[in-house]
Write an enzyme that holds these catalytic residues in place. Sequence first.
Site, mmCIF file in Angstrom:
data_model
loop_
_atom_site.group_PDB
_atom_site.id
_atom_site.type_symbol
_atom_site.label_atom_id
_atom_site.label_comp_id
_atom_site.label_asym_id
_atom_site.label_seq_id
_atom_site.Cartn_x
_atom_site.Cartn_y
_atom_site.Cartn_z
ATOM 1 N N SER A 142 -9.034 1.915 4.404
ATOM 2 C CA SER A 142 -7.872 2.334 3.629
ATOM 3 C C SER A 142 -6.626 1.714 4.244
ATOM 4 O O SER A 142 -6.590 1.457 5.457
ATOM 5 C CB SER A 142 -7.729 3.866 3.642
ATOM 6 O OG SER A 142 -6.476 4.273 3.136
ATOM 7 N N TYR A 155 -7.155 11.263 8.968
ATOM 8 C CA TYR A 155 -7.704 10.304 7.998
ATOM 9 C C TYR A 155 -7.307 8.889 8.377
ATOM 10 O O TYR A 155 -8.152 7.988 8.464
ATOM 11 C CB TYR A 155 -7.204 10.647 6.590
ATOM 12 C CG TYR A 155 -7.678 9.686 5.517
ATOM 13 C CD1 TYR A 155 -8.952 9.805 4.986
ATOM 14 C CD2 TYR A 155 -6.844 8.682 5.041
ATOM 15 C CE1 TYR A 155 -9.396 8.941 3.995
ATOM 16 C CE2 TYR A 155 -7.277 7.809 4.054
ATOM 17 C CZ TYR A 155 -8.544 7.940 3.536
ATOM 18 O OH TYR A 155 -8.987 7.069 2.551
#
Length: 254
Positions: A142, A155
């Site tokens: 990501s 995350y």
Amino acid sequence: MKKYWTLERKVAVITGGTKGIGRAVVAQFVSLGATVITIARSREHLDRLKAEVGGSLITFEGDVSLKQDRTDFVKFINLNYPEIDIFVSNVGTNIRKKAIEYTDDEYNYIFNTNLTPGFELAKNLSPNLARAKQSSVVFVVSVAGLTHLKTGAPYGMSKAALIQLTKNLAVEWADSGIRVNAVAPWYTRTELVEKLLDDKKYLNSIISRTPLRRVAEPEEVALPVAFLCMPAASYITGQCLTVDGGFTVNGFSD
């Protein structure tokens, strides 16, 4: 030239293949001629995927965040596919809150889902990949691993760790003929973020920071993943390809 742009006769292991980006990757690989083995938690979702995608798709019910399920999955692959050409680590999850608000259980859940399965499965499947001699690993990460987002620190930390793992393994495994790369999407229209995208104010905030002025579709992430596994990408390793509509290069532009 077709030989460079195909996955025919390739065997690919893809985690989390029933939803979002993972599903798009599975569908793309099958359409390009690969035999795909995918693992997901829901037998119902796996059966639906098999019915919809068809082709050479093998499904395995399991939760890659659990060590025993990872062990069982690797045993299944070793028994049936001692040589594999591709491993795509796609599984991921998120809990959105401020850093100081995370409990230990939430922190561990994110890392046990996003990071540990990718590392352990890549490591344990490396002999299978080495037997193929010209093989490929892709970690779906990501842009949160590259810059700050409103996604929560753990995350982003887990995705940044996978990006570093990509670099390490690319060098360590080069002599075995294994290329290792990562694909880093920005907001993509999947179930993981659908509630966020339903918020028009939040969606407009995303679009305003994205030069292409829209979010990605899952297929737009799956196609670069497929490319990195093709003979056409045979000299690419250790790279993190951002698939972000220009987000990460958008400085002070307006």
